[in-house]
Design a protein around this motif. Structure first.
Motif, PDB file in Angstrom:
ATOM      1  N   LEU A 106       0.860  -1.173   0.000  1.00  0.00           N
ATOM      2  CA  LEU A 106       0.000   0.000   0.000  1.00  0.00           C
ATOM      3  C   LEU A 106       0.899   1.226   0.000  1.00  0.00           C
ATOM      4  O   LEU A 106       1.711   1.411   0.914  1.00  0.00           O
ATOM      5  N   GLN A 107       0.778   2.037  -1.057  1.00  0.00           N
ATOM      6  CA  GLN A 107       1.596   3.242  -1.195  1.00  0.00           C
ATOM      7  C   GLN A 107       1.166   4.303  -0.184  1.00  0.00           C
ATOM      8  O   GLN A 107      -0.001   4.389   0.179  1.00  0.00           O
ATOM      9  N   LYS A 108       2.121   5.143   0.242  1.00  0.00           N
ATOM     10  CA  LYS A 108       1.843   6.196   1.222  1.00  0.00           C
ATOM     11  C   LYS A 108       0.736   7.131   0.730  1.00  0.00           C
ATOM     12  O   LYS A 108      -0.194   7.462   1.470  1.00  0.00           O
ATOM     13  N   GLU A 109       0.797   7.553  -0.533  1.00  0.00           N
ATOM     14  CA  GLU A 109      -0.224   8.478  -1.050  1.00  0.00           C
ATOM     15  C   GLU A 109      -1.600   7.821  -1.087  1.00  0.00           C
ATOM     16  O   GLU A 109      -2.621   8.471  -0.836  1.00  0.00           O
ATOM     17  N   ASP A 110      -1.633   6.515  -1.362  1.00  0.00           N
ATOM     18  CA  ASP A 110      -2.918   5.793  -1.353  1.00  0.00           C
ATOM     19  C   ASP A 110      -3.453   5.644   0.068  1.00  0.00           C
ATOM     20  O   ASP A 110      -4.664   5.717   0.298  1.00  0.00           O
ATOM     21  N   LEU A 111      -2.555   5.442   1.024  1.00  0.00           N
ATOM     22  CA  LEU A 111      -2.977   5.353   2.423  1.00  0.00           C
ATOM     23  C   LEU A 111      -3.581   6.690   2.873  1.00  0.00           C
ATOM     24  O   LEU A 111      -4.619   6.713   3.544  1.00  0.00           O
ATOM     25  N   ASP A 112      -2.958   7.787   2.483  1.00  0.00           N
ATOM     26  CA  ASP A 112      -3.485   9.114   2.838  1.00  0.00           C
ATOM     27  C   ASP A 112      -4.886   9.317   2.263  1.00  0.00           C
ATOM     28  O   ASP A 112      -5.769   9.854   2.934  1.00  0.00           O
ATOM     29  N   GLN A 113      -5.109   8.864   1.033  1.00  0.00           N
ATOM     30  CA  GLN A 113      -6.439   8.955   0.413  1.00  0.00           C
ATOM     31  C   GLN A 113      -7.436   8.033   1.115  1.00  0.00           C
ATOM     32  O   GLN A 113      -8.600   8.375   1.286  1.00  0.00           O
ATOM     33  N   LEU A 114      -6.947   6.874   1.511  1.00  0.00           N
ATOM     34  CA  LEU A 114      -7.789   5.905   2.213  1.00  0.00           C
ATOM     35  C   LEU A 114      -8.315   6.507   3.526  1.00  0.00           C
ATOM     36  O   LEU A 114      -9.483   6.334   3.864  1.00  0.00           O
ATOM     37  N   TYR A 115      -7.445   7.212   4.243  1.00  0.00           N
ATOM     38  CA  TYR A 115      -7.864   7.869   5.487  1.00  0.00           C
ATOM     39  C   TYR A 115      -9.006   8.859   5.241  1.00  0.00           C
ATOM     40  O   TYR A 115      -9.900   8.995   6.062  1.00  0.00           O
ATOM     41  N   ILE A 116      -8.964   9.531   4.110  1.00  0.00           N
ATOM     42  CA  ILE A 116     -10.001  10.524   3.784  1.00  0.00           C
ATOM     43  C   ILE A 116     -11.292   9.832   3.355  1.00  0.00           C
ATOM     44  O   ILE A 116     -12.375  10.149   3.840  1.00  0.00           O
ATOM     45  N   LYS A 117     -11.165   8.844   2.465  1.00  0.00           N
ATOM     46  CA  LYS A 117     -12.371   8.205   1.905  1.00  0.00           C
ATOM     47  C   LYS A 117     -13.001   7.179   2.843  1.00  0.00           C
ATOM     48  O   LYS A 117     -14.211   6.980   2.817  1.00  0.00           O
ATOM     49  N   VAL A 118     -12.172   6.511   3.633  1.00  0.00           N
ATOM     50  CA  VAL A 118     -12.685   5.515   4.590  1.00  0.00           C
ATOM     51  C   VAL A 118     -12.011   5.793   5.937  1.00  0.00           C
ATOM     52  O   VAL A 118     -11.038   5.121   6.317  1.00  0.00           O
ATOM     53  N   PRO A 119     -12.509   6.800   6.684  1.00  0.00           N
ATOM     54  CA  PRO A 119     -11.842   7.237   7.923  1.00  0.00           C
ATOM     55  C   PRO A 119     -11.599   6.142   8.957  1.00  0.00           C
ATOM     56  O   PRO A 119     -10.666   6.248   9.758  1.00  0.00           O
ATOM     57  N   LYS A 120     -12.376   5.076   8.935  1.00  0.00           N
ATOM     58  CA  LYS A 120     -12.165   4.008   9.927  1.00  0.00           C
ATOM     59  C   LYS A 120     -10.796   3.347   9.786  1.00  0.00           C
ATOM     60  O   LYS A 120     -10.319   2.710  10.724  1.00  0.00           O
ATOM     61  N   PHE A 121     -10.130   3.525   8.618  1.00  0.00           N
ATOM     62  CA  PHE A 121      -8.777   2.980   8.474  1.00  0.00           C
ATOM     63  C   PHE A 121      -7.780   3.705   9.373  1.00  0.00           C
ATOM     64  O   PHE A 121      -6.738   3.145   9.724  1.00  0.00           O
ATOM     65  N   GLU A 122      -8.096   4.943   9.756  1.00  0.00           N
ATOM     66  CA  GLU A 122      -7.226   5.621  10.722  1.00  0.00           C
ATOM     67  C   GLU A 122      -7.219   4.843  12.037  1.00  0.00           C
ATOM     68  O   GLU A 122      -6.179   4.690  12.670  1.00  0.00           O
ATOM     69  N   ARG A 123      -8.371   4.352  12.428  1.00  0.00           N
ATOM     70  CA  ARG A 123      -8.466   3.530  13.641  1.00  0.00           C
ATOM     71  C   ARG A 123      -7.640   2.253  13.468  1.00  0.00           C
ATOM     72  O   ARG A 123      -6.877   1.867  14.354  1.00  0.00           O
ATOM     73  N   PHE A 124      -7.797   1.593  12.323  1.00  0.00           N
ATOM     74  CA  PHE A 124      -7.083   0.343  12.089  1.00  0.00           C
ATOM     75  C   PHE A 124      -5.573   0.542  12.214  1.00  0.00           C
ATOM     76  O   PHE A 124      -4.897  -0.175  12.957  1.00  0.00           O
ATOM     77  N   PHE A 125      -5.038   1.537  11.476  1.00  0.00           N
ATOM     78  CA  PHE A 125      -3.590   1.719  11.490  1.00  0.00           C
ATOM     79  C   PHE A 125      -3.101   2.309  12.816  1.00  0.00           C
ATOM     80  O   PHE A 125      -1.961   2.056  13.225  1.00  0.00           O
TER      81      PHE A 125
END
Length: 196
Positions: A106-125
């Protein structure tokens, strides 16, 4: 094998089917052979890796060429040079495959987008990083308070799969002892088993 990574994620968050599809589309599969590197010191660290199969080792190389193993990663574990990944800097660590391995990156820029589009991933990571921080803190405390024999015993209990898959010298470098000293500890454990 998207089931494995989805199972890993479901331990901490619940995704809708749309969120699963979006997340899986961001992942890039990578296959490496034994002794291949997925990251070398000095390279910009751009991805975090989920191990699907195989075993990897993250290690630091000092100026004298001595290796210090920082962590191992087996199936269902995440691995990267976290400081450099988060800060988008040149890697301080090397990450090498100990055996043929498959991972999802998972690329860093994609992870940053993931946090925006699916905020629950912030909890996961956040949970993943908390657990990693706790593991490292306990490791430092053990390093300061336990004998090498006790640290090896704890390693065997905590990471039985890793202990079976990596070389003795790599375990020794993780424990901060020489391979010869580890061999002596293992010899003593065998003698104690025979006596008892």
């Amino acid at each position: 094998m998207p089931e494995l990574i989805l199972k890993n994620i479901s331990k901490h968050i619940t995704l809708t089917s749309e969120e699963e599809v979006y997340f899986l589309a961001l992942l890039k599969p990578k296959q490496v052979s034994k002794k291949d590197f997925i990251l070398k010191e000095g390279q910009v660290c751009k991805e975090i890796n989920f191990v699907e199969s195989g075993t990897l080792r993250a290690f630091y190389l000092d100026k004298m060429g001595k290796e210090s193993t920082i962590m191992f990663a087996v199936a269902e574990w995440w691995v990267t040079d976290m400081f450099c990944f988060v800060n988008e800097q040149a890697a301080m660590l090397n990450i090498e495959a100990i055996e043929d391995s498959r991972m999802l990156q998972l690329q860093k820029e994609d992870l940053d987008q993931l946090y925006i589009k699916v905020p629950k991933f912030e909890r996961f990571f956040r949970i993943i990083m908390q657990n990693a921080y706790i593991r490292e803190q306990l490791r430092v405390i053990q390093e300061l308070s336990l004998s090498a024999e006790e640290r090896y015993h704890n390693f065997l209990i905590k990471y039985p799969k890793v202990a079976q898959q990596v070389k003795q010298k790599q375990i020794a470098s993780y424990l901060g002892i020489t391979p010869e000293f580890l061999s002596m500890i293992r010899g003593n454990k065998t003698k104690k088993k025979i006596i008892s």
